[in-house]
Design an enzyme around this catalytic site. Structure first.
Site, mmCIF file in Angstrom:
data_model
loop_
_atom_site.group_PDB
_atom_site.id
_atom_site.type_symbol
_atom_site.label_atom_id
_atom_site.label_comp_id
_atom_site.label_asym_id
_atom_site.label_seq_id
_atom_site.Cartn_x
_atom_site.Cartn_y
_atom_site.Cartn_z
ATOM 1 N N HIS A 21 -6.367 6.244 -5.929
ATOM 2 C CA HIS A 21 -6.642 6.356 -4.490
ATOM 3 C C HIS A 21 -8.039 6.935 -4.266
ATOM 4 O O HIS A 21 -8.618 7.545 -5.159
ATOM 5 C CB HIS A 21 -5.675 7.338 -3.832
ATOM 6 C CG HIS A 21 -4.232 6.997 -3.922
ATOM 7 N ND1 HIS A 21 -3.539 6.449 -2.877
ATOM 8 C CD2 HIS A 21 -3.341 7.155 -4.933
ATOM 9 C CE1 HIS A 21 -2.261 6.293 -3.230
ATOM 10 N NE2 HIS A 21 -2.117 6.706 -4.473
ATOM 11 N N GLU A 103 -5.765 10.779 -6.835
ATOM 12 C CA GLU A 103 -6.740 10.643 -5.754
ATOM 13 C C GLU A 103 -8.128 10.988 -6.264
ATOM 14 O O GLU A 103 -8.308 11.989 -6.970
ATOM 15 C CB GLU A 103 -6.412 11.616 -4.601
ATOM 16 C CG GLU A 103 -5.103 11.349 -3.891
ATOM 17 C CD GLU A 103 -5.231 10.346 -2.740
ATOM 18 O OE1 GLU A 103 -6.362 9.849 -2.500
ATOM 19 O OE2 GLU A 103 -4.204 10.080 -2.093
ATOM 20 N N HIS A 142 -4.589 1.691 -4.549
ATOM 21 C CA HIS A 142 -3.654 1.755 -3.428
ATOM 22 C C HIS A 142 -3.698 0.444 -2.633
ATOM 23 O O HIS A 142 -2.677 -0.056 -2.184
ATOM 24 C CB HIS A 142 -4.015 2.946 -2.525
ATOM 25 C CG HIS A 142 -2.887 3.403 -1.653
ATOM 26 N ND1 HIS A 142 -3.048 4.396 -0.718
ATOM 27 C CD2 HIS A 142 -1.590 2.997 -1.561
ATOM 28 C CE1 HIS A 142 -1.888 4.584 -0.096
ATOM 29 N NE2 HIS A 142 -0.985 3.753 -0.583
ATOM 30 N N ASP A 152 -8.132 1.872 0.107
ATOM 31 C CA ASP A 152 -8.685 2.735 -0.946
ATOM 32 C C ASP A 152 -8.213 2.290 -2.336
ATOM 33 O O ASP A 152 -7.149 1.691 -2.440
ATOM 34 C CB ASP A 152 -8.294 4.208 -0.684
ATOM 35 C CG ASP A 152 -6.779 4.435 -0.693
ATOM 36 O OD1 ASP A 152 -6.075 3.832 0.138
ATOM 37 O OD2 ASP A 152 -6.303 5.195 -1.562
HETATM 38 ZN ZN LIG Z 1 -4.337 5.951 -0.991
#
Ligand SMILES: [Zn+2]
Length: 174
Positions: A21, A103, A142, A152
């Site tokens: 992400h 992330e 994602h 993303d």
């Molecule tokens: Zn995401």
């Protein structure tokens, strides 16, 4: 940095996918520690207008990789983090059940830092070592598992660079 935003994976769930992400808070700005706070339900709504709209969200990822390559873990890999939402990978829905969510602090259209690729490559290698059911091609953005809903980590994320760095770590052996 423990987040309360997780629950148990389903009994029969196997960890077999890594989801990448991108996030920045406020959007387009780096540093400040807001993502860490967001995943721990400690974002201050008064600090920025954008925070008001998201501060009640209960989300998390297993790890965040900040711009300098620092890795912050929020949820045990054994548990289910809340990062993917409605999603599908190779015919299976609810990707949170069987994935690890990572992330990167960044934006869809701005280059990620080399330190972030290096940390991510190391993390992917460690996860594959620990969870052999994560196949060499079981890496998704994602946007790949929630197309039309999520963008993303964005076009700025260089997948071939990541894959080169991962194979470089394993001495070129796939
Ligand atoms: Zn995401």
């Amino acid at each position: 940095m423990p987040s309360p935003n997780f629950d148990s994976r389903p009994d029969n769930a196997r960890i077999k996918l890594i989801v990448v992400h991108g996030i920045s808070l406020p959007p387009g700005e780096y540093g400040g520690g807001h993502i860490r706070k967001f995943f721990c339900n400690r974002l201050d709504a008064g600090e920025h207008a954008y925070f008001e709209s998201i501060c009640e969200m209960r989300v998390s990822a297993h790890c965040l990789i900040e711009r300098d390559g620092s890795i912050v873990q929020f949820v045990s890999f054994r548990e289910r983090a809340w990062h993917a939402g409605a999603s599908e990978w190779r015919g299976e829905t609810a990707c949170n059940d069987f994935s690890v969510g990572i992330e990167l602090e960044g934006c869809d259209d701005e280059a990620y830092e080399v330190e972030q690729y290096a940390s991510l490559a190391g993390l992917v290698a460690a996860l594959r070592n620990r969870y052999p059911e994560i196949a060499a091609d079981a890496l998704a953005g994602h946007s790949d598992i929630a197309p039309g809903r999520k963008t993303d980590p964005g076009p700025a994320f260089d997948w071939s660079r990541l894959k080169r760095m991962i194979s470089g770590r394993s001495g070129g052996v796939a």
